[in-house]
Scaffold this motif. Structure first.
Motif, PDB file in Angstrom:
ATOM      1  N   GLY A 151      -3.271   8.481  41.563  1.00 42.53           N
ATOM      2  CA  GLY A 151      -2.525   6.877  42.357  1.00 42.53           C
ATOM      3  C   GLY A 151      -2.939   6.114  40.675  1.00 42.53           C
ATOM      4  N   LYS A 152      -4.019   6.488  39.792  1.00 38.73           N
ATOM      5  CA  LYS A 152      -4.226   5.946  38.883  1.00 38.73           C
ATOM      6  C   LYS A 152      -3.074   6.520  37.398  1.00 38.73           C
ATOM      7  CE  LYS A 152      -8.170   5.345  35.556  1.00 38.73           C
ATOM      8  NZ  LYS A 152      -8.677   3.896  35.944  1.00 38.73           N
ATOM      9  N   LEU A 153      -2.709   7.674  37.504  1.00 38.73           N
ATOM     10  CA  LEU A 153      -1.781   8.621  36.339  1.00 38.73           C
ATOM     11  C   LEU A 153      -0.786   7.453  37.179  1.00 38.73           C
ATOM     12  CD1 LEU A 153      -0.886   9.652  34.200  1.00 38.73           C
ATOM     13  CD2 LEU A 153      -0.377  11.688  35.547  1.00 38.73           C
ATOM     14  N   GLN A 154       0.173   7.347  38.286  1.00 40.62           N
ATOM     15  CA  GLN A 154       0.833   6.443  38.907  1.00 40.62           C
ATOM     16  C   GLN A 154       1.281   5.179  38.250  1.00 40.62           C
ATOM     17  OE1 GLN A 154       0.974   7.465  43.071  1.00 40.62           O
ATOM     18  NE2 GLN A 154       0.823   9.445  42.545  1.00 40.62           N
ATOM     19  N   ASP A 155      -0.208   4.781  38.424  1.00 41.93           N
ATOM     20  CA  ASP A 155       0.063   3.262  38.360  1.00 41.93           C
ATOM     21  C   ASP A 155       0.287   3.179  37.028  1.00 41.93           C
ATOM     22  OD1 ASP A 155      -0.901   2.391  40.915  1.00 41.93           O
ATOM     23  OD2 ASP A 155      -2.922   2.204  40.755  1.00 41.93           O
ATOM     24  N   ARG A 156      -0.703   3.847  36.178  1.00 40.49           N
ATOM     25  CA  ARG A 156      -0.350   3.683  34.798  1.00 40.49           C
ATOM     26  C   ARG A 156       1.373   3.748  34.064  1.00 40.49           C
ATOM     27  NH1 ARG A 156      -3.689   5.739  30.041  1.00 40.49           N
ATOM     28  NH2 ARG A 156      -2.224   5.144  27.965  1.00 40.49           N
ATOM     29  N   LEU A 157       2.222   4.846  34.981  1.00 42.95           N
ATOM     30  CA  LEU A 157       3.447   5.330  34.705  1.00 42.95           C
ATOM     31  C   LEU A 157       4.305   4.034  35.464  1.00 42.95           C
ATOM     32  CD1 LEU A 157       3.346   9.869  34.841  1.00 42.95           C
ATOM     33  CD2 LEU A 157       3.136   7.867  33.025  1.00 42.95           C
ATOM     34  N   LYS A 158       3.660   3.664  36.220  1.00 43.47           N
ATOM     35  CA  LYS A 158       4.971   2.583  37.080  1.00 43.47           C
ATOM     36  C   LYS A 158       4.577   1.262  35.739  1.00 43.47           C
ATOM     37  CE  LYS A 158       3.599   3.668  41.680  1.00 43.47           C
ATOM     38  NZ  LYS A 158       2.670   3.289  42.791  1.00 43.47           N
ATOM     39  N   GLU A 159       3.325   0.711  35.387  1.00 47.76           N
ATOM     40  CA  GLU A 159       4.593  -0.368  34.381  1.00 47.76           C
ATOM     41  C   GLU A 159       4.914   0.426  33.199  1.00 47.76           C
ATOM     42  OE1 GLU A 159       0.061  -0.642  33.264  1.00 47.76           O
ATOM     43  OE2 GLU A 159      -0.545  -1.594  35.250  1.00 47.76           O
ATOM     44  N   GLN A 160       5.155   1.040  32.553  1.00 54.03           N
ATOM     45  CA  GLN A 160       6.139   1.955  31.949  1.00 54.03           C
ATOM     46  C   GLN A 160       7.416   1.959  31.723  1.00 54.03           C
ATOM     47  OE1 GLN A 160       3.363   6.044  30.417  1.00 54.03           O
ATOM     48  NE2 GLN A 160       4.076   4.935  28.840  1.00 54.03           N
ATOM     49  N   LYS A 161       7.959   1.342  31.427  1.00 57.26           N
ATOM     50  CA  LYS A 161       9.608   1.243  31.669  1.00 57.26           C
ATOM     51  C   LYS A 161      10.471   2.480  30.955  1.00 57.26           C
ATOM     52  CE  LYS A 161      11.376  -1.936  33.418  1.00 57.26           C
ATOM     53  NZ  LYS A 161      11.565  -2.092  35.090  1.00 57.26           N
ATOM     54  N   TYR A 162      11.310   3.236  31.673  1.00 56.18           N
ATOM     55  CA  TYR A 162      12.304   4.726  30.996  1.00 56.18           C
ATOM     56  C   TYR A 162      13.615   4.315  30.567  1.00 56.18           C
ATOM     57  CZ  TYR A 162      12.795   9.056  29.485  1.00 56.18           C
ATOM     58  OH  TYR A 162      13.137  10.160  28.696  1.00 56.18           O
ATOM     59  N   GLU A 163      13.706   4.249  29.982  1.00 54.77           N
ATOM     60  CA  GLU A 163      15.667   3.440  29.794  1.00 54.77           C
ATOM     61  C   GLU A 163      16.267   2.176  30.903  1.00 54.77           C
ATOM     62  OE1 GLU A 163      17.312   7.419  30.782  1.00 54.77           O
ATOM     63  OE2 GLU A 163      17.369   8.426  28.352  1.00 54.77           O
ATOM     64  N   THR A 164      16.096   2.241  31.988  1.00 53.12           N
ATOM     65  CA  THR A 164      16.931   1.966  33.178  1.00 53.12           C
ATOM     66  C   THR A 164      15.865   1.320  33.996  1.00 53.12           C
ATOM     67  OG1 THR A 164      18.164   3.206  34.582  1.00 53.12           O
ATOM     68  CG2 THR A 164      18.813   1.435  32.587  1.00 53.12           C
ATOM     69  N   GLU A 165      14.750   2.343  33.679  1.00 48.31           N
ATOM     70  CA  GLU A 165      13.978   2.243  35.411  1.00 48.31           C
ATOM     71  C   GLU A 165      12.085   2.434  34.562  1.00 48.31           C
ATOM     72  OE1 GLU A 165      15.434   5.494  38.020  1.00 48.31           O
ATOM     73  OE2 GLU A 165      15.252   6.940  35.954  1.00 48.31           O
ATOM     74  N   SER A 166      11.093   2.918  35.916  1.00 48.30           N
ATOM     75  CA  SER A 166      10.174   3.355  35.382  1.00 48.30           C
ATOM     76  C   SER A 166      10.233   4.544  35.013  1.00 48.30           C
ATOM     77  CB  SER A 166       9.141   2.792  36.386  1.00 48.30           C
ATOM     78  OG  SER A 166       8.578   3.383  37.807  1.00 48.30           O
TER      79      SER A 166
END
Length: 166
Positions: free
Chosen positions: A98-113
């Motif tokens: 969950g900790k990694l998921q939360d971090r990756l959700k905050e990062q934009k990658y082109e048009t999505e997280s």
């Protein structure tokens, strides 16, 4: 071998799930055979390299050195930075941390997280395994795809409040 007596129930289930994900995704990561598997692995590798660049090689190396020295890792090191070790750890931790998921959700990658992009690759990998749906493994894969597709938060980490008794 996992020593169940040395772990509490939560940690045992987390370790077991971690190893099951390794087994389920190993073929696609180590030796992709189909066109779909090769495409998924290529997409995953690009994202993994971007992740390593964002985390920083120095942090990843320090975590690996701590493991070599048998030093304890912080939660951040174990659940986020360690994902930079290789593709196998990356895909596994993306699915259970969950900790990694939360971090990756905050990062934009082109048009999505970054996380949404990874979920699409995980679904592609699971579907590419072509396990017959009428087997236990097939049902488990179908359930995993359903979880990934329908879980709005995207958090596939283990819920410690959930009753897992038969």
């Amino acid at each position: 071998t996992v020593n169940q007596q040395a772990l509490d129930d939560y940690e045992f289930i987390r370790v077991l799930l971690h190893e099951v994900i390794h087994v389920a995704t190993k073929q696609v990561i180590k030796n992709p055979r189909t066109k779909e598997q090769k495409a998924a692995r290529t997409r995953l590798e690009i994202l993994w390299k971007d992740f390593r660049e964002e985390i920083g090689e120095g942090q990843i190396e320090e975590v690996l050195n701590k493991i070599d020295r048998q030093e304890a890792l912080t939660e951040e090191e174990a659940q986020v930075i360690y994902a930079g070790k290789n593709l196998e750890e990356f895909i596994t931790l993306v699915m259970i941390s969950g900790k990694l998921q939360d971090r990756l959700k905050e990062q934009k990658y082109e048009t999505e997280s970054f996380f949404q992009r990874l979920l699409s690759i995980v679904k592609q990998i699971l579907r590419s395994l072509n396990i017959p749906i009428n087997t236990k493994a097939g049902v488990a894969i179908a359930d995993a795809i359903t979880l990934i597709t329908t879980n709005e938060s995207g958090d596939l980490s283990y819920d410690t409040t959930q009753d897992l008794s038969p």
